[in-house]
Design a protein around this motif. Structure first.
Motif, PDB file in Angstrom:
ATOM      1  N   ALA A 160       6.355   4.746  10.343  1.00 15.31           N
ATOM      2  CA  ALA A 160       5.236   3.934   9.827  1.00 15.31           C
ATOM      3  C   ALA A 160       4.428   4.741   8.817  1.00 15.31           C
ATOM      4  O   ALA A 160       4.164   5.979   9.056  1.00 15.31           O
ATOM      5  N   ASP A 165      -0.414   0.681  12.030  1.00 17.08           N
ATOM      6  CA  ASP A 165       0.879  -0.063  12.366  1.00 17.08           C
ATOM      7  C   ASP A 165       1.285   0.227  13.761  1.00 17.08           C
ATOM      8  O   ASP A 165       1.948  -0.644  14.343  1.00 17.08           O
ATOM      9  N   ALA A 192       5.249  -2.705  10.939  1.00 17.88           N
ATOM     10  CA  ALA A 192       4.360  -3.127   9.862  1.00 17.88           C
ATOM     11  C   ALA A 192       4.412  -4.848  10.054  1.00 17.88           C
ATOM     12  O   ALA A 192       3.487  -5.436   9.524  1.00 17.88           O
TER      13      ALA A 192
END
Length: 194
Positions: A160, A165, A192
């Motif tokens: 990520a 996130d 996300a």
């Protein structure tokens, strides 16, 4: 960019989520396994089991799994991320129970090789109060995360992009677990979009 075309935007589906969407037939049993191991009935808390997953992932240098499961552990442990980071650095110096430290030594051995688990490591865990089921589950969590780590890194997926996130995904894992929600990707994996 991953080594194969996953058919998804990897910035929205980082780490393991892209490969799981690519092959839902294999994603289902993998999700079922992690749900049982990390969230099912157990004498080890969910936070402790996530900590084992984060520790093994860090030993395997899997950035996505280390960061995600560290966030998931921190969200379920009173001491939060400071404890997770201390355990990842050295479980023997972290403020955890002797039993958990002994189980983490077993998990660390599994990360090297299953044959690294010795009767001495198991004996120490038992002497610190670990049950056979806790020893079994520690070995299986560690072995499963070796597989998950190699799955993520072997396909060259991206972690990520932001620490936030992982925090959003941690909230989803605590609330919903690892099983797919109707009509969307597994919430714990789609960091996300969580």
């Amino acid at each position: 960019m991953s080594h194969i075309e996953l058919g998804v935007d990897e910035t929205l589906f980082p780490g393991i989520s892209g490969p799981m969407l690519f092959r839902p037939q294999t994603a289902a049993p993998m999700s079922d396994l992690v749900e049982v191991l990390l969230r099912g009935e157990n004498t080890l808390s969910r936070g402790e089991r996530e900590l084992i997953a984060a520790y093994v992932s860090s030993k395997n240098d899997c950035e996505f799994c280390t960061d995600s499961h560290s966030a998931f552990a921190a969200a379920q442990l009173d001491e939060g991320m400071p404890l997770v980071l201390r355990v990842r650095a050295d479980p023997d110096e972290a403020p955890i129970t002797p039993k958990l430290a002994a189980l983490l030594r077993i998990a660390g051995a599994v990360a090297k090789s299953g044959r690294e688990v010795t009767t001495e490591l198991v004996g120490t865990a038992r002497a610190q109060g670990a049950t056979d089921e806790e020893i079994h589950d520690t070995v299986l969590i560690a072995a499963a995360f070796c597989m998950y780590n190699r799955y993520v890194d072997g396909l060259g997926t991206l972690p990520a992009g932001r620490a936030e996130d992982y925090q959003a995904a941690a909230e989803a894992v605590v609330a919903n677990g690892y099983l797919p929600l109707a009509g969307r990707a597994p919430s714990a994996l789609n960091v996300a979009a969580s």
